[in-house]
Design an enzyme around this catalytic site. Structure first.
Site, short mmCIF file in Angstrom:
data_model
loop_
_atom_site.label_atom_id
_atom_site.label_comp_id
_atom_site.label_asym_id
_atom_site.label_seq_id
_atom_site.Cartn_x
_atom_site.Cartn_y
_atom_site.Cartn_z
N THR A 71 1.09 -1.02 -0.12
CA THR A 71 -0.15 -0.30 -0.10
C THR A 71 0.82 1.20 0.06
O THR A 71 0.36 2.07 -0.28
CB THR A 71 -1.26 0.05 1.36
OG1 THR A 71 -1.68 -1.18 1.36
CG2 THR A 71 -1.82 0.96 0.67
N ASP A 86 2.03 -7.92 10.70
CA ASP A 86 3.51 -8.09 10.16
C ASP A 86 4.08 -7.21 11.10
O ASP A 86 5.76 -8.11 11.43
CB ASP A 86 4.01 -8.29 8.84
CG ASP A 86 3.22 -9.61 8.15
OD1 ASP A 86 2.23 -10.86 8.74
OD2 ASP A 86 2.82 -9.57 6.79
O1 F6P Z 1 0.17 -8.80 5.26
C1 F6P Z 1 -0.34 -9.79 6.13
C2 F6P Z 1 -0.48 -11.38 6.20
O2 F6P Z 1 -1.27 -11.37 7.24
C3 F6P Z 1 0.57 -11.87 5.70
O3 F6P Z 1 1.77 -12.15 7.18
C4 F6P Z 1 0.59 -13.01 5.57
O4 F6P Z 1 1.28 -13.78 4.11
C5 F6P Z 1 -0.33 -12.64 4.76
O5 F6P Z 1 -0.64 -11.89 4.37
C6 F6P Z 1 -1.91 -13.43 3.88
O6 F6P Z 1 -2.66 -12.61 2.84
P1 F6P Z 1 -3.63 -12.85 2.03
O7 F6P Z 1 -5.08 -12.68 3.31
O8 F6P Z 1 -3.73 -12.91 1.02
O9 F6P Z 1 -3.61 -14.50 2.24
#
Ligand code: F6P
Length: 364
Positions: free
Chosen positions: A116, A138
């Site tokens: 973002t 994260d």
């Molecule tokens: O960016 C946050 C996060 O939770 C990461 O830790 C993880 O790899 C990713 O999003 C998972 O994303 P999605 O919701 O697209 O599965």
């Protein structure tokens, strides 16, 4: 400053607890400082590209402090594709600029993580007035001590490990718990410490399979009931895998029979030790639900600070916690960088002092 300020707000990327608290902070403080007109943009950059937005009023933002997720909706629109014209023939950047003008915005507030921020910086360089807010479980956004959403996820991660601990003990099992964090291991490190893990594997410290086995054997021998708790970050990899390029590594993983890294580690343990082993992957559970009290306060503080930046017309910035004080950094400085765990940081040192293994002979 004009008497009225039209502010567009969007939330982009993976959701996290605290997004609504931050939106509320921006809106409330804006009403306090000047006369805002708020435009809610649907599903992050998707809404900005497609012109999906609506005018919102003060009342729309009541009762959302404790609400998880985001009232605006979110989506992932990868930065790398922003300048690529795809089959739909849409010029995404041009559309975003066009819709910004169509909405008559004075400023765009983007709440999100690393991706973002990259797009926010792109828009800022394209001449739009943009202010960022750092959210992610994260905790890997550059130049801020902390991001909102992280604390809640860390509490949940710790709770998961606590609960797994008791069942691991009852059954005398090795439990491999996978914690989100693709590039940075902050959530695994904090949750692992909070939950008393025996082994923590992070993307920043590629593990040696032999050392993981040694640590598991040491731990199971010490406990009367043969149990051990291994926390594996979603993006952890071995020393061998570290020799490959990230793309190659991910391709190889995708070809393997393992649904995710925790299964690979569990297989290693079973094949080398024969110990009864299970995998637990809380996944998106880590970022669901109501924000912790800490995240409510942090997100509110960040949100109100953003309103001050708007009031000062200080655009091209993103809000941050800098050495314990709320402040800001330029989007330019933050975009494209990741805040990784430094293997030499105090927290890793403290974990080592506690006898936690990072799956290596020596952390360098
Ligand atoms: O960016 C946050 C996060 O939770 C990461 O830790 C993880 O790899 C990713 O999003 C998972 O994303 P999605 O919701 O697209 O599965």
């Amino acid at each position: 400053m004009k008497e009225k300020q039209r502010i567009g707000i969007l939330t982009s990327g993976g959701d996290c607890p605290g997004l609504n608290a931050a939106i509320r902070g921006v809106v409330r403080a804006s009403y306090n400082l000047f006369e805002p007109e708020i435009i809610g943009i649907a599903d992050g950059y998707r809404g900005l590209i497609e012109g999906d937005y609506k005018e919102m009023h003060e009342d729309d933002f009541r009762g959302i402090l404790t609400l998880g997720g985001t009232i605006l909706g979110t989506s992932r629109r990868p930065y790398r594709a922003m300048r690529v014209i795809e089959e739909d023939n849409v010029d995404k950047v041009e559309n975003m600029k066009k819709n910004y003008r169509k909405m008559g915005l004075d400023c765009l507030v983007t709440l999100g993580g690393n991706g973002t921020h990259k797009t926010a910086n792109l828009l800022s360089e394209e001449g739009l007035n943009v202010i960022g807010l750092p959210k992610t479980i994260d905790n890997d956004i550059w130049a801020t001590d902390i991001t909102f959403g992280f604390h809640t996820a860390f509490e949940i991660g710790t709770d998961v490990i606590d609960r797994i601990h008791t069942t691991a003990n009852s059954h005398g099992r090795v439990m491999v718990i996978e914690i989100m964090g693709n590039k940075a291991g902050w959530l695994s490190l904090y949750s692992g410490l909070g939950g008393g893990a025996d082994v923590i594997l992070l993307p920043e410290i590629p593990y040696d399979p032999d050392e993981v086995i040694k640590a598991v054997e040491r731990r199971t021998k010490k406990s009367q009931r043969n149990f051990a708790i291994i926390v594996v970050a979603e993006g952890a990899f071995s020393k061998e895998e570290a020799k490959m390029k990230r793309k190659e590594r991910l391709a190889l993983r995708a070809q393997s029979n393992y649904p995710s890294v925790a299964y690979q580690v569990a297989d290693l343990i079973v094949s080398q030790t024969g110990l009864d082993t299970r995998v637990v992957n809380p996944g998106h559970y880590l970022r669901g639900g109501s924000p912790s009290a800490y995240d409510r306060v942090l997100a509110s503080q960040f949100g109100t600070y953003a309103a001050h930046l708007i009031h000062e017309e200080n655009y091209g910035q993103t809000v941050a916690m800098i050495n314990g004080k709320v402040g800001h950094n330029s989007l330019k400085e933050v975009a494209g960088k990741t805040k990784f765990v430094d293997p030499n940081c105090d927290l890793v040192r403290s974990a080592l002092d506690l006898g936690i293994s990072f799956g290596v002979k020596k952390v360098k």
